[in-house]
Motif scaffolding. Sequence first.
Motif, PDB file in Angstrom:
ATOM      1  N   HIS A  23      -0.842  -0.552   8.358  1.00 26.65           N
ATOM      2  CA  HIS A  23       0.115  -1.625   8.103  1.00 26.65           C
ATOM      3  C   HIS A  23       1.329  -1.079   7.365  1.00 26.65           C
ATOM      4  CE1 HIS A  23      -2.102  -5.044   9.596  1.00 26.65           C
ATOM      5  NE2 HIS A  23      -3.178  -4.654   8.948  1.00 26.65           N
ATOM      6  N   ALA A  24       2.424  -1.775   7.489  1.00 26.50           N
ATOM      7  CA  ALA A  24       3.644  -1.405   6.777  1.00 26.50           C
ATOM      8  C   ALA A  24       4.284  -2.645   6.188  1.00 26.50           C
ATOM      9  CB  ALA A  24       4.637  -0.705   7.718  1.00 26.50           C
ATOM     10  N   SER A  25       4.953  -2.474   5.056  1.00 30.04           N
ATOM     11  CA  SER A  25       5.768  -3.513   4.458  1.00 30.04           C
ATOM     12  C   SER A  25       7.052  -2.873   3.960  1.00 30.04           C
ATOM     13  CB  SER A  25       5.055  -4.214   3.300  1.00 30.04           C
ATOM     14  OG  SER A  25       4.044  -5.076   3.754  1.00 30.04           O
ATOM     15  N   ALA A  26       8.120  -3.644   3.947  1.00 30.74           N
ATOM     16  CA  ALA A  26       9.405  -3.130   3.484  1.00 30.74           C
ATOM     17  C   ALA A  26      10.193  -4.245   2.830  1.00 30.74           C
ATOM     18  CB  ALA A  26      10.195  -2.536   4.649  1.00 30.74           C
ATOM     19  N   VAL A  27      10.968  -3.886   1.811  1.00 27.75           N
ATOM     20  CA  VAL A  27      11.915  -4.828   1.227  1.00 27.75           C
ATOM     21  C   VAL A  27      13.316  -4.381   1.612  1.00 27.75           C
ATOM     22  CG1 VAL A  27      10.534  -5.689  -0.686  1.00 27.75           C
ATOM     23  CG2 VAL A  27      11.811  -3.564  -0.959  1.00 27.75           C
ATOM     24  N   CYS A  28      14.163  -5.361   1.897  1.00 29.63           N
ATOM     25  CA  CYS A  28      15.511  -5.076   2.382  1.00 29.63           C
ATOM     26  C   CYS A  28      16.534  -5.871   1.585  1.00 29.63           C
ATOM     27  CB  CYS A  28      15.648  -5.461   3.857  1.00 29.63           C
ATOM     28  SG  CYS A  28      14.304  -4.900   4.917  1.00 29.63           S
ATOM     29  N   ASP A  29      17.713  -5.275   1.437  1.00 32.16           N
ATOM     30  CA  ASP A  29      18.852  -6.013   0.912  1.00 32.16           C
ATOM     31  C   ASP A  29      19.916  -6.070   1.996  1.00 32.16           C
ATOM     32  OD1 ASP A  29      20.020  -3.493   0.984  1.00 32.16           O
ATOM     33  OD2 ASP A  29      20.048  -3.236  -1.192  1.00 32.16           O
ATOM     34  N   ASP A  30      21.136  -6.433   1.638  1.00 27.88           N
ATOM     35  CA  ASP A  30      22.167  -6.578   2.662  1.00 27.88           C
ATOM     36  C   ASP A  30      22.612  -5.250   3.260  1.00 27.88           C
ATOM     37  OD1 ASP A  30      23.395  -5.659   0.394  1.00 27.88           O
ATOM     38  OD2 ASP A  30      24.899  -7.246   0.279  1.00 27.88           O
ATOM     39  N   GLN A  31      22.166  -4.131   2.668  1.00 27.47           N
ATOM     40  CA  GLN A  31      22.505  -2.814   3.197  1.00 27.47           C
ATOM     41  C   GLN A  31      21.433  -2.252   4.125  1.00 27.47           C
ATOM     42  OE1 GLN A  31      25.579  -1.428   2.504  1.00 27.47           O
ATOM     43  NE2 GLN A  31      25.899  -3.434   1.546  1.00 27.47           N
ATOM     44  N   GLY A  32      20.219  -2.831   4.074  1.00 29.34           N
ATOM     45  CA  GLY A  32      19.129  -2.328   4.904  1.00 29.34           C
ATOM     46  C   GLY A  32      17.839  -2.207   4.115  1.00 29.34           C
ATOM     47  N   ILE A  33      16.936  -1.350   4.585  1.00 31.76           N
ATOM     48  CA  ILE A  33      15.639  -1.173   3.940  1.00 31.76           C
ATOM     49  C   ILE A  33      15.798  -0.390   2.632  1.00 31.76           C
ATOM     50  CG2 ILE A  33      13.369  -0.068   4.128  1.00 31.76           C
ATOM     51  CD1 ILE A  33      13.418  -0.705   7.103  1.00 31.76           C
ATOM     52  N   VAL A  34      15.222  -0.938   1.569  1.00 33.75           N
ATOM     53  CA  VAL A  34      15.303  -0.321   0.245  1.00 33.75           C
ATOM     54  C   VAL A  34      14.042   0.482  -0.049  1.00 33.75           C
ATOM     55  CG1 VAL A  34      15.550  -0.750  -2.225  1.00 33.75           C
ATOM     56  CG2 VAL A  34      16.763  -2.212  -0.584  1.00 33.75           C
ATOM     57  N   ILE A  35      12.880  -0.105   0.186  1.00 31.81           N
ATOM     58  CA  ILE A  35      11.590   0.543  -0.042  1.00 31.81           C
ATOM     59  C   ILE A  35      10.663   0.187   1.109  1.00 31.81           C
ATOM     60  CG2 ILE A  35       9.564   0.736  -1.544  1.00 31.81           C
ATOM     61  CD1 ILE A  35      11.307  -0.201  -3.865  1.00 31.81           C
ATOM     62  N   GLN A  36       9.921   1.153   1.604  1.00 30.05           N
ATOM     63  CA  GLN A  36       8.935   0.900   2.649  1.00 30.05           C
ATOM     64  C   GLN A  36       7.651   1.635   2.305  1.00 30.05           C
ATOM     65  OE1 GLN A  36      10.285   0.912   6.702  1.00 30.05           O
ATOM     66  NE2 GLN A  36       8.299   1.484   7.550  1.00 30.05           N
ATOM     67  N   ALA A  37       6.506   1.010   2.603  1.00 32.34           N
ATOM     68  CA  ALA A  37       5.210   1.614   2.314  1.00 32.34           C
ATOM     69  C   ALA A  37       4.240   1.323   3.448  1.00 32.34           C
ATOM     70  CB  ALA A  37       4.653   1.087   0.993  1.00 32.34           C
ATOM     71  N   GLU A  38       3.260   2.235   3.613  1.00 35.38           N
ATOM     72  CA  GLU A  38       2.228   2.060   4.637  1.00 35.38           C
ATOM     73  C   GLU A  38       0.845   2.203   4.007  1.00 35.38           C
ATOM     74  OE1 GLU A  38       3.068   3.887   8.652  1.00 35.38           O
ATOM     75  OE2 GLU A  38       4.598   4.927   7.454  1.00 35.38           O
ATOM     76  N   ASP A  39      -0.130   1.500   4.570  1.00 35.24           N
ATOM     77  CA  ASP A  39      -1.489   1.571   4.066  1.00 35.24           C
ATOM     78  C   ASP A  39      -2.419   0.923   5.087  1.00 35.24           C
ATOM     79  OD1 ASP A  39      -2.735   2.112   1.080  1.00 35.24           O
ATOM     80  OD2 ASP A  39      -3.929   0.676   2.217  1.00 35.24           O
ATOM     81  N   VAL A  40      -3.716   1.240   4.992  1.00 34.82           N
ATOM     82  CA  VAL A  40      -4.682   0.580   5.863  1.00 34.82           C
ATOM     83  C   VAL A  40      -4.854  -0.884   5.474  1.00 34.82           C
ATOM     84  CG1 VAL A  40      -5.986   2.631   6.484  1.00 34.82           C
ATOM     85  CG2 VAL A  40      -6.586   1.386   4.399  1.00 34.82           C
ATOM     86  N   GLY A  41      -4.501  -1.240   4.241  1.00 31.60           N
ATOM     87  CA  GLY A  41      -4.586  -2.631   3.785  1.00 31.60           C
ATOM     88  C   GLY A  41      -3.218  -3.267   3.717  1.00 31.60           C
ATOM     89  N   ARG A  42      -3.053  -4.393   4.371  1.00 32.11           N
ATOM     90  CA  ARG A  42      -1.735  -5.044   4.387  1.00 32.11           C
ATOM     91  C   ARG A  42      -1.322  -5.508   2.993  1.00 32.11           C
ATOM     92  NH1 ARG A  42      -3.214 -10.661   5.495  1.00 32.11           N
ATOM     93  NH2 ARG A  42      -5.452 -10.718   5.904  1.00 32.11           N
ATOM     94  N   HIS A  43      -2.296  -5.944   2.172  1.00 27.57           N
ATOM     95  CA  HIS A  43      -1.972  -6.343   0.803  1.00 27.57           C
ATOM     96  C   HIS A  43      -1.529  -5.136  -0.013  1.00 27.57           C
ATOM     97  CE1 HIS A  43      -4.940  -9.140   2.464  1.00 27.57           C
ATOM     98  NE2 HIS A  43      -4.403 -10.074   1.708  1.00 27.57           N
ATOM     99  N   ASN A  44      -2.163  -4.002   0.248  1.00 27.37           N
ATOM    100  CA  ASN A  44      -1.825  -2.785  -0.494  1.00 27.37           C
ATOM    101  C   ASN A  44      -0.381  -2.367  -0.277  1.00 27.37           C
ATOM    102  OD1 ASN A  44      -4.517  -2.743  -1.225  1.00 27.37           O
ATOM    103  ND2 ASN A  44      -5.095  -1.134   0.205  1.00 27.37           N
TER     104      ASN A  44
END
Length: 257
Positions: A150-171
């Motif tokens: 799974h992956a999650s990312a936070v974005c601002d008006d410039q694009g992706i700021v931080i992205q992370a991957e893990d086997v757990g979506r909550h993680n």
Amino acid sequence: MSSSINARAFCKYRGGKWEVYTVCPPAEILLTIVVNSKELISIVCSPDNMEQLTIGFLYNEGVITSIDEIKSLEVDTVNCVACVMLTKEQFPKPHKLILTPGFGGGIIFSQEKMRKDIEMFLNIHPERLCFLMEEMKNNAVHYKRSGGIHASAVCDDQGIVIQAEDVGRHNTMDKVMGEALMKKISLQGKLMLTTGRISSEMILKASNMGIPIMASLSSPTTKAVDLARKTGIGLAGYVQKDQFIAYANADHFKDGD
């Protein structure tokens, strides 16, 4: 995620024939978090960014309110133990343990603590939302290598700021929060993207992180929709190149002009 590069051979059936198929299955470990010399919890997770995961988890569950409350943090990567010493002897004890259906990290302590001091509104153009989702997918290195990540990312008006991957979506959300705290990046008012199903506890995490919009490649649960509506979080699912479903607070998904 070095352990994820260990390729293994499997049998694959395709076109009426069997063939040898080499793939890198996603690695997983059981990380035990110890706070002030007392075991707090064990989390199924991927074997990378365990420091970020630990910090983000403690913050998202209300054990700490700032990274400044951490006196020391040592991660034993061999025995998979994260030992945290806080600047305070006493800390808010999770009083309600909830095992959730999510795989890995699907554990929260309470759904009663929610931030009330954040501005929960943000506009994003639909085309921009779809573009950012594609960008997150393209940046998901470990998913491309092994799948099942799974992956999650936070974005601002410039694009992706931080992205992370893990086997757990909550993680993935905890890793993002941990990195934000370590780098002193405020997540308030930013967009959260994720690949997995959005559950109610993920909406709770987003609320506590100050996230006004959450969107996924998959769907939200009914409780997630109800909680998003209650908190004012814009909730989108099945985000693809040119379409998505707005499940809650659709006014977030419009041109901000």
